[in-house]
Write a protein that holds these residues in place. Structure first.
Motif, PDB file in Angstrom:
ATOM      1  N   PRO A 146       3.675 -14.682 -10.902  1.00 11.23           N
ATOM      2  CA  PRO A 146       3.638 -13.703 -10.554  1.00 11.23           C
ATOM      3  C   PRO A 146       2.702 -12.523  -9.499  1.00 11.23           C
ATOM      4  O   PRO A 146       1.977 -12.468 -10.437  1.00 11.23           O
ATOM      5  CB  PRO A 146       4.950 -12.813 -12.100  1.00 11.23           C
ATOM      6  N   HIS A 147       3.211 -12.660  -8.385  1.00  6.28           N
ATOM      7  CA  HIS A 147       2.513 -12.063  -7.494  1.00  6.28           C
ATOM      8  C   HIS A 147       3.067 -10.990  -6.106  1.00  6.28           C
ATOM      9  O   HIS A 147       3.463 -11.775  -5.171  1.00  6.28           O
ATOM     10  CB  HIS A 147       1.612 -12.963  -6.886  1.00  6.28           C
ATOM     11  N   HIS A 148       3.895  -9.663  -7.053  1.00  4.04           N
ATOM     12  CA  HIS A 148       4.331  -8.914  -5.898  1.00  4.04           C
ATOM     13  C   HIS A 148       4.048  -7.743  -4.643  1.00  4.04           C
ATOM     14  O   HIS A 148       3.234  -7.548  -5.184  1.00  4.04           O
ATOM     15  CB  HIS A 148       5.575  -8.818  -6.871  1.00  4.04           C
ATOM     16  N   TYR A 149       4.260  -8.576  -3.722  1.00 10.87           N
ATOM     17  CA  TYR A 149       2.401  -7.662  -2.215  1.00 10.87           C
ATOM     18  C   TYR A 149       4.112  -6.649  -2.034  1.00 10.87           C
ATOM     19  O   TYR A 149       4.952  -6.831  -1.943  1.00 10.87           O
ATOM     20  CB  TYR A 149       2.845  -9.047  -1.959  1.00 10.87           C
ATOM     21  N   TYR A 150       2.731  -5.655  -2.240  1.00 13.37           N
ATOM     22  CA  TYR A 150       3.631  -4.267  -1.408  1.00 13.37           C
ATOM     23  C   TYR A 150       2.206  -3.683  -0.302  1.00 13.37           C
ATOM     24  O   TYR A 150       1.138  -3.692  -0.922  1.00 13.37           O
ATOM     25  CB  TYR A 150       3.492  -3.231  -2.722  1.00 13.37           C
ATOM     26  N   LEU A 151       2.859  -3.552   0.598  1.00 13.57           N
ATOM     27  CA  LEU A 151       1.739  -3.488   1.451  1.00 13.57           C
ATOM     28  C   LEU A 151       1.325  -1.616   1.874  1.00 13.57           C
ATOM     29  O   LEU A 151       3.030  -0.846   1.710  1.00 13.57           O
ATOM     30  CB  LEU A 151       2.094  -4.039   3.304  1.00 13.57           C
ATOM     31  N   HIS A 152       0.360  -1.454   2.695  1.00 18.83           N
ATOM     32  CA  HIS A 152      -0.084  -0.739   2.403  1.00 18.83           C
ATOM     33  C   HIS A 152      -0.825  -0.109   4.117  1.00 18.83           C
ATOM     34  O   HIS A 152      -0.902   0.261   4.600  1.00 18.83           O
ATOM     35  CB  HIS A 152      -0.468   0.499   1.354  1.00 18.83           C
ATOM     36  N   GLY A 153      -1.823  -1.420   4.570  1.00 16.27           N
ATOM     37  CA  GLY A 153      -2.760  -1.076   5.282  1.00 16.27           C
ATOM     38  C   GLY A 153      -2.756  -2.326   6.468  1.00 16.27           C
ATOM     39  O   GLY A 153      -2.562  -3.126   6.016  1.00 16.27           O
ATOM     40  N   ILE A 154      -3.777  -1.489   7.177  1.00 18.41           N
ATOM     41  CA  ILE A 154      -3.751  -2.900   8.357  1.00 18.41           C
ATOM     42  C   ILE A 154      -4.907  -2.195   9.183  1.00 18.41           C
ATOM     43  O   ILE A 154      -5.370  -0.807   9.020  1.00 18.41           O
ATOM     44  CB  ILE A 154      -3.272  -3.034   9.590  1.00 18.41           C
ATOM     45  N   SER A 155      -5.826  -2.621   8.935  1.00 21.60           N
ATOM     46  CA  SER A 155      -7.290  -2.533   9.496  1.00 21.60           C
ATOM     47  C   SER A 155      -7.453  -2.294  10.952  1.00 21.60           C
ATOM     48  O   SER A 155      -6.728  -2.968  11.849  1.00 21.60           O
ATOM     49  CB  SER A 155      -8.506  -3.559   9.447  1.00 21.60           C
TER      50      SER A 155
END
Length: 301
Positions: free
Chosen positions: A125-134
Protein backbone atom coordinates in the motif's frame (compact mmCIF):
# COMPACT_ATOMS: atom_id res chain seq x y z
CA UNK A 1 -29.17 31.71 2.01
CA UNK A 2 -26.00 31.44 -0.07
CA UNK A 3 -26.36 30.46 -3.67
CA UNK A 4 -24.51 27.21 -4.33
CA UNK A 5 -23.79 25.68 -7.75
CA UNK A 6 -24.55 22.04 -8.41
CA UNK A 7 -21.74 20.67 -6.25
CA UNK A 8 -21.52 16.89 -6.00
CA UNK A 9 -22.30 15.58 -2.54
CA UNK A 10 -19.28 13.44 -1.67
CA UNK A 11 -17.28 13.33 1.52
CA UNK A 12 -18.02 15.19 4.72
CA UNK A 13 -20.99 17.51 5.09
CA UNK A 14 -21.65 20.66 7.06
CA UNK A 15 -23.41 20.97 10.38
CA UNK A 16 -26.88 22.51 10.53
CA UNK A 17 -26.47 26.26 10.00
CA UNK A 18 -22.87 25.90 8.87
CA UNK A 19 -21.47 27.40 5.65
CA UNK A 20 -18.19 27.47 3.74
CA UNK A 21 -16.70 30.96 3.32
CA UNK A 22 -14.03 31.37 0.65
CA UNK A 23 -12.02 34.24 2.07
CA UNK A 24 -9.11 36.45 1.01
CA UNK A 25 -6.87 37.93 3.70
CA UNK A 26 -3.80 40.13 3.86
CA UNK A 27 -0.98 39.86 6.37
CA UNK A 28 -2.57 42.48 8.61
CA UNK A 29 -5.64 40.27 9.06
CA UNK A 30 -8.00 42.28 6.85
CA UNK A 31 -10.40 39.79 5.29
CA UNK A 32 -12.95 39.70 2.48
CA UNK A 33 -15.38 36.83 1.86
CA UNK A 34 -15.74 36.37 -1.90
CA UNK A 35 -18.00 33.31 -2.01
CA UNK A 36 -20.31 31.49 0.43
CA UNK A 37 -21.55 27.92 -0.10
CA UNK A 38 -23.92 25.67 1.82
CA UNK A 39 -21.76 22.66 0.88
CA UNK A 40 -18.18 21.88 1.90
CA UNK A 41 -15.59 23.59 -0.31
CA UNK A 42 -11.89 23.24 0.43
CA UNK A 43 -8.28 24.09 -0.35
CA UNK A 44 -8.11 27.10 -2.70
CA UNK A 45 -5.19 27.57 -5.08
CA UNK A 46 -4.55 31.00 -6.59
CA UNK A 47 -3.71 30.84 -10.29
CA UNK A 48 -0.30 32.28 -11.25
CA UNK A 49 -1.92 34.96 -13.42
CA UNK A 50 -3.80 36.26 -10.36
CA UNK A 51 -7.18 36.01 -12.05
CA UNK A 52 -8.82 33.04 -10.35
CA UNK A 53 -9.01 30.65 -7.42
CA UNK A 54 -9.38 26.90 -7.84
CA UNK A 55 -10.98 24.89 -5.02
CA UNK A 56 -12.40 21.42 -4.55
CA UNK A 57 -15.97 20.47 -3.72
CA UNK A 58 -17.56 17.02 -3.74
CA UNK A 59 -14.51 15.38 -5.32
CA UNK A 60 -14.37 17.90 -8.19
CA UNK A 61 -12.41 21.08 -8.90
CA UNK A 62 -14.08 24.45 -9.47
CA UNK A 63 -12.80 27.82 -10.63
CA UNK A 64 -13.98 31.26 -9.49
CA UNK A 65 -12.77 34.77 -10.31
CA UNK A 66 -10.41 36.06 -7.63
CA UNK A 67 -12.69 39.02 -6.98
CA UNK A 68 -15.68 36.72 -6.51
CA UNK A 69 -17.46 37.99 -9.62
CA UNK A 70 -19.73 35.47 -11.29
CA UNK A 71 -20.50 31.90 -10.31
CA UNK A 72 -17.91 29.14 -9.88
CA UNK A 73 -17.51 26.84 -12.89
CA UNK A 74 -16.62 23.17 -12.74
CA UNK A 75 -13.42 22.04 -14.45
CA UNK A 76 -14.23 18.94 -16.49
CA UNK A 77 -11.70 16.14 -16.03
CA UNK A 78 -13.79 13.41 -17.63
CA UNK A 79 -14.04 10.26 -15.56
CA UNK A 80 -11.81 11.62 -12.77
CA UNK A 81 -14.33 12.75 -10.16
CA UNK A 82 -13.05 11.56 -6.77
CA UNK A 83 -10.34 14.14 -6.06
CA UNK A 84 -9.31 15.06 -2.54
CA UNK A 85 -8.15 18.46 -1.32
CA UNK A 86 -4.49 18.09 -2.32
CA UNK A 87 -3.80 19.81 -5.64
CA UNK A 88 -1.09 22.13 -6.99
CA UNK A 89 -0.63 24.25 -10.10
CA UNK A 90 2.45 24.19 -12.32
CA UNK A 91 4.52 27.41 -12.23
CA UNK A 92 3.29 28.34 -15.72
CA UNK A 93 -0.34 27.79 -14.67
CA UNK A 94 -1.06 25.42 -17.54
CA UNK A 95 -1.23 22.13 -15.61
CA UNK A 96 -2.89 21.11 -12.39
CA UNK A 97 -1.64 18.10 -10.47
CA UNK A 98 -4.15 16.33 -8.26
CA UNK A 99 -4.50 13.54 -5.72
CA UNK A 100 -7.34 11.12 -6.29
CA UNK A 101 -9.14 8.92 -3.81
CA UNK A 102 -7.85 5.95 -5.81
CA UNK A 103 -4.47 6.69 -4.20
CA UNK A 104 -2.75 8.09 -7.31
CA UNK A 105 -1.51 11.41 -8.68
CA UNK A 106 -2.67 12.83 -12.01
CA UNK A 107 -1.69 15.70 -14.29
CA UNK A 108 -4.46 17.57 -16.12
CA UNK A 109 -4.83 20.67 -18.29
CA UNK A 110 -5.91 23.46 -15.96
CA UNK A 111 -8.98 24.22 -18.09
CA UNK A 112 -10.04 20.58 -18.19
CA UNK A 113 -9.19 17.57 -20.28
CA UNK A 114 -7.89 14.04 -20.14
CA UNK A 115 -5.98 13.00 -17.00
CA UNK A 116 -2.47 11.55 -17.18
CA UNK A 117 -1.43 9.35 -14.29
CA UNK A 118 1.90 10.37 -12.76
CA UNK A 119 2.21 7.96 -9.83
CA UNK A 120 3.38 4.37 -9.68
CA UNK A 121 1.87 1.07 -8.64
CA UNK A 122 3.63 -0.37 -5.60
CA UNK A 123 3.76 -3.95 -4.30
CA UNK A 124 2.62 -2.67 -0.91
CA UNK A 125 0.00 0.00 0.00
CA UNK A 126 1.29 3.43 -1.04
CA UNK A 127 -1.45 6.07 -1.10
CA UNK A 128 -0.23 9.38 -2.61
CA UNK A 129 -1.16 12.83 -1.21
CA UNK A 130 0.26 15.71 -3.25
CA UNK A 131 1.50 18.95 -1.69
CA UNK A 132 4.19 20.70 -3.70
CA UNK A 133 5.90 21.31 -7.03
CA UNK A 134 9.45 22.50 -7.60
CA UNK A 135 9.94 26.02 -9.00
CA UNK A 136 11.06 24.60 -12.35
CA UNK A 137 7.94 22.44 -12.54
CA UNK A 138 9.85 19.16 -12.88
CA UNK A 139 9.32 17.53 -9.47
CA UNK A 140 6.33 16.91 -7.21
CA UNK A 141 6.56 16.50 -3.44
CA UNK A 142 4.04 14.37 -1.59
CA UNK A 143 3.36 12.23 1.44
CA UNK A 144 2.43 8.57 1.20
CA UNK A 145 0.42 6.48 3.60
CA UNK A 146 2.29 3.23 3.28
CA UNK A 147 2.41 -0.18 4.94
CA UNK A 148 5.42 -2.31 4.21
CA UNK A 149 4.51 -4.90 6.83
CA UNK A 150 5.67 -2.81 9.79
CA UNK A 151 2.45 -0.87 10.33
CA UNK A 152 1.01 2.29 8.83
CA UNK A 153 3.48 5.12 8.21
CA UNK A 154 3.19 8.61 6.69
CA UNK A 155 6.44 9.61 5.01
CA UNK A 156 7.63 12.18 2.45
CA UNK A 157 8.70 11.55 -1.14
CA UNK A 158 9.28 13.25 -4.48
CA UNK A 159 8.43 12.04 -7.98
CA UNK A 160 9.13 13.56 -11.43
CA UNK A 161 6.12 15.51 -12.71
CA UNK A 162 6.53 13.68 -16.02
CA UNK A 163 6.39 10.32 -14.22
CA UNK A 164 9.25 8.18 -12.97
CA UNK A 165 10.73 6.69 -9.85
CA UNK A 166 9.69 7.80 -6.38
CA UNK A 167 12.46 9.22 -4.17
CA UNK A 168 12.10 8.72 -0.43
CA UNK A 169 12.88 11.74 1.77
CA UNK A 170 11.95 10.21 5.14
CA UNK A 171 11.60 6.74 6.61
CA UNK A 172 10.28 7.22 10.13
CA UNK A 173 7.42 5.98 12.28
CA UNK A 174 5.99 9.39 13.27
CA UNK A 175 3.60 11.25 10.92
CA UNK A 176 4.73 13.90 8.42
CA UNK A 177 2.63 16.01 6.06
CA UNK A 178 2.44 18.99 3.70
CA UNK A 179 5.89 18.93 1.99
CA UNK A 180 6.06 22.05 -0.18
CA UNK A 181 8.96 23.68 -2.04
CA UNK A 182 10.17 27.18 -1.30
CA UNK A 183 10.08 29.50 -4.35
CA UNK A 184 13.86 29.31 -4.75
CA UNK A 185 13.84 25.51 -4.55
CA UNK A 186 16.33 25.50 -1.68
CA UNK A 187 13.94 24.08 0.93
CA UNK A 188 10.93 21.85 1.41
CA UNK A 189 8.62 23.06 4.20
CA UNK A 190 6.48 20.53 6.05
CA UNK A 191 4.84 19.65 9.34
CA UNK A 192 5.77 16.65 11.43
CA UNK A 193 5.51 15.01 14.83
CA UNK A 194 9.26 14.35 14.84
CA UNK A 195 9.70 16.54 17.97
CA UNK A 196 6.40 15.58 19.63
CA UNK A 197 6.21 14.55 23.27
CA UNK A 198 2.63 13.33 22.80
CA UNK A 199 0.60 12.08 19.81
CA UNK A 200 -0.64 14.79 17.46
CA UNK A 201 1.81 17.49 18.57
CA UNK A 202 2.85 18.53 15.05
CA UNK A 203 5.20 21.46 14.43
CA UNK A 204 6.54 23.15 11.29
CA UNK A 205 9.94 22.24 9.83
CA UNK A 206 11.98 22.69 6.70
CA UNK A 207 14.60 20.49 5.03
CA UNK A 208 16.76 20.46 1.96
CA UNK A 209 15.13 18.88 -1.12
CA UNK A 210 17.11 15.68 -0.57
CA UNK A 211 15.72 15.27 2.96
CA UNK A 212 18.83 16.52 4.80
CA UNK A 213 19.42 19.63 6.93
CA UNK A 214 16.13 19.50 8.85
CA UNK A 215 15.35 22.65 10.86
CA UNK A 216 12.47 23.10 13.32
CA UNK A 217 10.58 26.38 12.77
CA UNK A 218 7.79 26.32 15.37
CA UNK A 219 7.98 25.05 18.92
CA UNK A 220 4.95 25.73 21.09
CA UNK A 221 2.05 23.95 22.73
CA UNK A 222 -0.29 24.38 19.75
CA UNK A 223 -0.53 21.93 16.84
CA UNK A 224 0.91 23.54 13.70
CA UNK A 225 0.27 22.40 10.14
CA UNK A 226 0.75 23.26 6.46
CA UNK A 227 3.43 25.98 6.24
CA UNK A 228 2.98 27.82 2.92
CA UNK A 229 5.72 30.11 1.58
CA UNK A 230 4.77 33.26 -0.37
CA UNK A 231 5.92 33.56 -4.01
CA UNK A 232 8.51 36.19 -3.09
CA UNK A 233 9.93 33.89 -0.40
CA UNK A 234 9.53 36.49 2.36
CA UNK A 235 6.52 35.17 4.32
CA UNK A 236 5.07 31.92 5.60
CA UNK A 237 1.46 31.35 6.64
CA UNK A 238 0.58 28.20 8.59
CA UNK A 239 -2.49 26.70 10.26
CA UNK A 240 -2.45 26.43 14.05
CA UNK A 241 -4.83 24.09 15.89
CA UNK A 242 -5.60 24.05 19.63
CA UNK A 243 -3.30 22.13 21.96
CA UNK A 244 -4.11 18.42 22.03
CA UNK A 245 -5.56 18.23 18.50
CA UNK A 246 -4.94 14.92 16.72
CA UNK A 247 -4.31 15.25 13.00
CA UNK A 248 -5.93 18.13 11.10
CA UNK A 249 -9.68 17.70 11.72
CA UNK A 250 -12.52 20.01 10.70
CA UNK A 251 -14.57 22.22 13.01
CA UNK A 252 -11.93 23.65 15.33
CA UNK A 253 -11.14 27.15 16.56
CA UNK A 254 -7.99 27.71 14.51
CA UNK A 255 -5.51 30.50 13.84
CA UNK A 256 -3.69 31.38 10.66
CA UNK A 257 -0.26 32.54 11.77
CA UNK A 258 2.64 34.35 10.12
CA UNK A 259 6.36 33.66 10.34
CA UNK A 260 9.42 34.50 8.34
CA UNK A 261 10.99 31.65 6.35
CA UNK A 262 13.49 30.94 9.14
CA UNK A 263 10.70 30.67 11.74
CA UNK A 264 11.20 34.08 13.36
CA UNK A 265 8.55 36.78 13.76
CA UNK A 266 5.66 34.46 14.57
CA UNK A 267 2.33 36.21 15.13
CA UNK A 268 -1.41 35.65 14.69
CA UNK A 269 -3.09 36.89 11.51
CA UNK A 270 -6.73 35.79 11.87
CA UNK A 271 -8.82 33.45 14.07
CA UNK A 272 -11.93 31.58 12.94
CA UNK A 273 -13.76 28.22 12.94
CA UNK A 274 -12.09 25.90 10.45
CA UNK A 275 -9.41 23.23 10.10
CA UNK A 276 -9.47 20.47 7.50
CA UNK A 277 -9.96 22.09 4.10
CA UNK A 278 -9.04 25.59 5.27
CA UNK A 279 -5.58 25.90 3.77
CA UNK A 280 -4.36 22.41 2.84
CA UNK A 281 -2.57 23.73 -0.25
CA UNK A 282 -0.57 26.85 -1.06
CA UNK A 283 -3.08 29.65 -1.67
CA UNK A 284 -0.88 32.73 -1.95
CA UNK A 285 -1.69 35.40 -4.52
CA UNK A 286 1.11 36.11 -7.03
CA UNK A 287 1.65 39.52 -5.38
CA UNK A 288 2.68 37.81 -2.08
CA UNK A 289 0.47 40.25 -0.15
CA UNK A 290 -2.74 38.19 0.03
CA UNK A 291 -3.76 34.57 0.47
CA UNK A 292 -7.01 32.62 0.33
CA UNK A 293 -8.56 30.20 2.80
CA UNK A 294 -11.90 28.65 3.72
CA UNK A 295 -13.67 29.25 7.05
CA UNK A 296 -16.63 27.16 8.22
CA UNK A 297 -18.70 29.28 10.62
CA UNK A 298 -21.91 27.95 12.14
CA UNK A 299 -24.55 30.64 11.85
CA UNK A 300 -27.30 30.97 14.41
CA UNK A 301 -30.86 30.61 13.04
Amino acid sequence: MPGTPDFARRGRGLQPGQVSELTIADLDGKTMVIFVADEVIEAPNWTPDGEALIFNAGGELWRIAADGAGDPTRIDFGHLRDLNNDHVLSPDGRTIYVSSDDGHLYALPVDGGTPRRVSNTHPHPHHYYLHGISPDGTTLSYVAIEDRGAGRRINMFTIPAAGGADTRLSDVTYPNDGPEYSPDGAWIYFNSERAATQPGQAQCFRMRPDGTGIEQLTSDTRVNWFPHVSPDGASVVYLSFPEGTLGHPPDKDVILRFMRPDGTGQRDIVRFFGGQGTINVNSWAPDSRRFAYVAYPVRQP
